[in-house]
Design an enzyme around this catalytic site. Structure first.
Site, PDB file in Angstrom:
ATOM      1  N   HIS A 196     -13.082   3.911   2.804  1.00 20.13           N
ATOM      2  CA  HIS A 196     -12.225   5.006   2.359  1.00 20.13           C
ATOM      3  C   HIS A 196     -13.096   6.127   1.810  1.00 20.13           C
ATOM      4  O   HIS A 196     -14.303   5.980   1.618  1.00 20.13           O
ATOM      5  CB  HIS A 196     -11.249   4.507   1.289  1.00 20.13           C
ATOM      6  CG  HIS A 196     -10.118   3.725   1.878  1.00 20.13           C
ATOM      7  ND1 HIS A 196      -9.009   4.329   2.409  1.00 20.13           N
ATOM      8  CD2 HIS A 196      -9.937   2.400   2.040  1.00 20.13           C
ATOM      9  CE1 HIS A 196      -8.186   3.407   2.866  1.00 20.13           C
ATOM     10  NE2 HIS A 196      -8.718   2.220   2.657  1.00 20.13           N
TER      11      HIS A 196
ATOM     12  N   TYR B  10      -1.259  -0.695  10.199  1.00 21.15           N
ATOM     13  CA  TYR B  10      -1.404  -1.351   8.895  1.00 21.15           C
ATOM     14  C   TYR B  10      -0.087  -1.216   8.118  1.00 21.15           C
ATOM     15  O   TYR B  10       0.408  -2.180   7.526  1.00 21.15           O
ATOM     16  CB  TYR B  10      -2.546  -0.660   8.154  1.00 21.15           C
ATOM     17  CG  TYR B  10      -2.802  -1.124   6.758  1.00 21.15           C
ATOM     18  CD1 TYR B  10      -3.483  -2.309   6.518  1.00 21.15           C
ATOM     19  CD2 TYR B  10      -2.401  -0.365   5.660  1.00 21.15           C
ATOM     20  CE1 TYR B  10      -3.744  -2.731   5.221  1.00 21.15           C
ATOM     21  CE2 TYR B  10      -2.668  -0.781   4.370  1.00 21.15           C
ATOM     22  CZ  TYR B  10      -3.337  -1.965   4.154  1.00 21.15           C
ATOM     23  OH  TYR B  10      -3.596  -2.370   2.868  1.00 21.15           O
TER      24      TYR B  10
ATOM     25  N   LYS C 159       2.455  -4.086   6.578  1.00 17.13           N
ATOM     26  CA  LYS C 159       2.757  -4.184   5.139  1.00 17.13           C
ATOM     27  C   LYS C 159       4.269  -4.085   4.893  1.00 17.13           C
ATOM     28  O   LYS C 159       4.804  -4.767   4.013  1.00 17.13           O
ATOM     29  CB  LYS C 159       2.012  -3.093   4.358  1.00 17.13           C
ATOM     30  CG  LYS C 159       0.516  -3.341   4.261  1.00 17.13           C
ATOM     31  CD  LYS C 159       0.219  -4.544   3.382  1.00 17.13           C
ATOM     32  CE  LYS C 159      -1.262  -4.794   3.193  1.00 17.13           C
ATOM     33  NZ  LYS C 159      -1.527  -6.039   2.446  1.00 17.13           N
TER      34      LYS C 159
ATOM     35  N   THR D 215      -1.663   2.740  -5.064  1.00 18.67           N
ATOM     36  CA  THR D 215      -2.172   3.952  -4.448  1.00 18.67           C
ATOM     37  C   THR D 215      -3.602   3.685  -3.946  1.00 18.67           C
ATOM     38  O   THR D 215      -4.077   2.551  -3.994  1.00 18.67           O
ATOM     39  CB  THR D 215      -2.138   5.094  -5.491  1.00 18.67           C
ATOM     40  OG1 THR D 215      -2.377   6.307  -4.827  1.00 18.67           O
ATOM     41  CG2 THR D 215      -3.171   4.894  -6.601  1.00 18.67           C
TER      42      THR D 215
ATOM     43  N   SER E 190       0.855  -1.185   0.000  1.00 21.65           N
ATOM     44  CA  SER E 190       0.000   0.000   0.000  1.00 21.65           C
ATOM     45  C   SER E 190       0.888   1.231   0.000  1.00 21.65           C
ATOM     46  O   SER E 190       2.003   1.201   0.520  1.00 21.65           O
ATOM     47  CB  SER E 190      -0.835  -0.013   1.276  1.00 21.65           C
ATOM     48  OG  SER E 190      -1.317   1.283   1.553  1.00 21.65           O
ATOM     49  N   SER E 191       0.355   2.335  -0.546  1.00 22.86           N
ATOM     50  CA  SER E 191       1.163   3.556  -0.554  1.00 22.86           C
ATOM     51  C   SER E 191       1.335   4.128   0.860  1.00 22.86           C
ATOM     52  O   SER E 191       2.189   4.987   1.068  1.00 22.86           O
ATOM     53  CB  SER E 191       0.530   4.603  -1.463  1.00 22.86           C
ATOM     54  OG  SER E 191      -0.762   4.933  -1.008  1.00 22.86           O
ATOM     55  N   CYS E 192       0.572   3.629   1.849  1.00 27.12           N
ATOM     56  CA  CYS E 192       0.738   4.197   3.194  1.00 27.12           C
ATOM     57  C   CYS E 192       1.967   3.651   3.906  1.00 27.12           C
ATOM     58  O   CYS E 192       2.246   4.039   5.039  1.00 27.12           O
ATOM     59  CB  CYS E 192      -0.524   4.032   4.028  1.00 27.12           C
ATOM     60  SG  CYS E 192      -0.815   2.344   4.472  1.00 27.12           S
TER      61      CYS E 192
HETATM   62  P1  GDP Z   1      -6.369   7.763   3.993  1.00 23.74           P
HETATM   63  O1  GDP Z   1      -6.065   7.976   2.544  1.00 23.74           O
HETATM   64  O2  GDP Z   1      -5.613   6.640   4.610  1.00 23.74           O
HETATM   65  O3  GDP Z   1      -6.226   9.044   4.783  1.00 23.74           O
HETATM   66  O4  GDP Z   1      -7.884   7.279   4.147  1.00 23.74           O
HETATM   67  P2  GDP Z   1      -9.349   7.794   3.722  1.00 23.74           P
HETATM   68  O5  GDP Z   1      -9.629   7.442   2.318  1.00 23.74           O
HETATM   69  O6  GDP Z   1     -10.271   7.223   4.763  1.00 23.74           O
HETATM   70  O7  GDP Z   1      -9.353   9.385   3.901  1.00 23.74           O
HETATM   71  C1  GDP Z   1      -8.775  10.254   2.963  1.00 23.74           C
HETATM   72  C2  GDP Z   1      -9.147  11.697   3.280  1.00 23.74           C
HETATM   73  O8  GDP Z   1     -10.533  11.902   2.978  1.00 23.74           O
HETATM   74  C3  GDP Z   1      -8.974  12.101   4.752  1.00 23.74           C
HETATM   75  O9  GDP Z   1      -8.479  13.443   4.760  1.00 23.74           O
HETATM   76  C4  GDP Z   1     -10.409  12.038   5.284  1.00 23.74           C
HETATM   77  O10 GDP Z   1     -10.626  12.863   6.417  1.00 23.74           O
HETATM   78  C5  GDP Z   1     -11.171  12.566   4.065  1.00 23.74           C
HETATM   79  N1  GDP Z   1     -12.607  12.280   4.060  1.00 23.74           N
HETATM   80  C6  GDP Z   1     -13.586  13.186   3.778  1.00 23.74           C
HETATM   81  N2  GDP Z   1     -14.803  12.653   3.927  1.00 23.74           N
HETATM   82  C7  GDP Z   1     -14.613  11.360   4.264  1.00 23.74           C
HETATM   83  C8  GDP Z   1     -15.503  10.295   4.546  1.00 23.74           C
HETATM   84  O11 GDP Z   1     -16.735  10.426   4.516  1.00 23.74           O
HETATM   85  N3  GDP Z   1     -14.944   9.075   4.839  1.00 23.74           N
HETATM   86  C9  GDP Z   1     -13.583   8.897   4.858  1.00 23.74           C
HETATM   87  N4  GDP Z   1     -13.098   7.683   5.130  1.00 23.74           N
HETATM   88  N5  GDP Z   1     -12.713   9.910   4.635  1.00 23.74           N
HETATM   89  C10 GDP Z   1     -13.212  11.115   4.340  1.00 23.74           C
END
Ligand code: GDP
Length: 311
Positions: A180, A137, A141, A165, A108-110
């Site tokens: 996500h 996580y 990984k 990504t 994963s990219s994280c």
């Molecule tokens: P990340 O890529 O590991 O940070 O995981 P996410 O996909 O859960 O979040 C990506 C970004 O989208 C973060 O800045 C979240 O706060 C934002 N975000 C905005 N609205 C939402 C939502 O409804 N759900 C989630 N999961 N993230 C959100």
């Protein structure tokens, strides 16, 4: 004596990535072998070893993992570190032990440092501190990557590690607590449209930037790398461009034809400020993605509308 026929095992075939890899393999005439969770618990070492002895796969796509968005990672750190370490350790070891000829491990990219220079090259692995919301996580990984490299060095096992990504597509998790951002916003805008709500809550400031790759592009890249890449160095799989969460929300509002407002909830975490992969390495091998973001979101939204009653 083992047969020389290719038997492809996709671990995690019900997930977003595993199901896309299965679709891709089937469309090219390969029928993958899979194991239902009720039949095989990948966190149990002896069960995994017995399964490999019985089925003798020759190629393995290791797509099984405990995955989730920013909230799920933050609130279940023990589950994320245990299940991922257990699954990947058991599968990589059993694959090597049973004579699998090649394994592809999905990272994963994280795994990259929170403040890595953007776009992130493969070389920035372990170059700085991780993003705290998903370090459990990420550490698991990273251990999987190191395990692939160690088994290659000590035993000559052909295990490769690929770093996708942020992914999206049909079969994604649309649960608002654990998903996500992209599937979460599809669901939120769809439901807001249905209930004629005045606004949709978008977590964080809307400023973080993320890159989104359609899972069918990822599956295509995985099958490509299974055929064309045999090295211990990790390899990024990305879309090549990023957008802000605010821009993503506006795009999804457009696709779902929701007429209300966006409301940014800054009491929710932003997570890492930017996540964009450098994809020069895979591009140089001759692979690039084919699905545009709007087109991909439109297809995913159509799938969601079709499946929402079953989710
Ligand atoms: P990340 O890529 O590991 O940070 O995981 P996410 O996909 O859960 O979040 C990506 C970004 O989208 C973060 O800045 C979240 O706060 C934002 N975000 C905005 N609205 C939402 C939502 O409804 N759900 C989630 N999961 N993230 C959100």
């Amino acid at each position: 004596m083992r047969s020389t026929a290719v038997t492809v095992f996709v671990a995690g075939h019900n997930g977003l990535v595993g199901s896309a890899i299965c679709r891709k393999l089937r469309s090219s005439g390969v029928q993958p072998v899979v194991a239902e969770r009720s039949e095989l618990d990948l966190t149990r070492q002896s069960a995994v070893e017995a399964w490999f002895e019985e089925h003798s796969p020759t190629e393995v796509y290791l797509a099984a993992a405990r995955v989730g968005g920013i909230h799920a990672n933050n609130s279940s750190p023990a589950d994320f570190i245990f299940e991922n370490l257990a699954i990947q350790t058991n599968v990589i070891h059993a694959a090597w032990k049973s004579g699998v000829s090649k394994l592809l491990f999905l990272g994963s990219s994280c795994i990259y440092p929170k403040l890595a220079p953007q776009p992130m090259t493969e070389d920035c692995l372990l170059d700085g501190k991780l993003e705290p919301t998903n370090e459990w996580y990420a550490v698991a990984k990273i251990a999987g990557i190191k395990m692939c490299q160690a088994y290659r060095r000590q035993y000559g096992f052909n295990a490769i590690s690929v770093m996708p990504t942020n992914l999206y597509g049909p079969g994604d998790n649309f649960d608002l607590e654990t998903s996500h951002v992209l599937p979460a916003l599809i669901r939120k805008f769809h439901e807001a449209k249905q209930s004629a709500a005045a606004s949709v809550s978008v977590w964080g400031t809307g400023n973080p930037r993320r890159e989104f790759l359609h899972v069918d592009d990822l599956a295509d890249a995985c099958v490509f790398l299974m055929r064309n890449y045999d090295d211990e160095d990790i390899i990024n799989i990305g879309w090549g461009k990023d957008i802000s969460i605010g821009e993503l929300a506006a795009l999804i509002r457009d696709v779902t034809e929701y007429g209300g407002e966006l409301e940014f909830d800054s009491s929710k975490p932003d997570g890492t400020p930017r996540k964009l992969l450098d994809t020069s390495r895979i591009n140089a091998l001759g692979w690039s993605p084919g699905i545009g973001l709007r087109e991909g979101i439109e297809g995913t939204y159509a799938w969601f509308v079709d499946s929402v009653d079953r989710l």
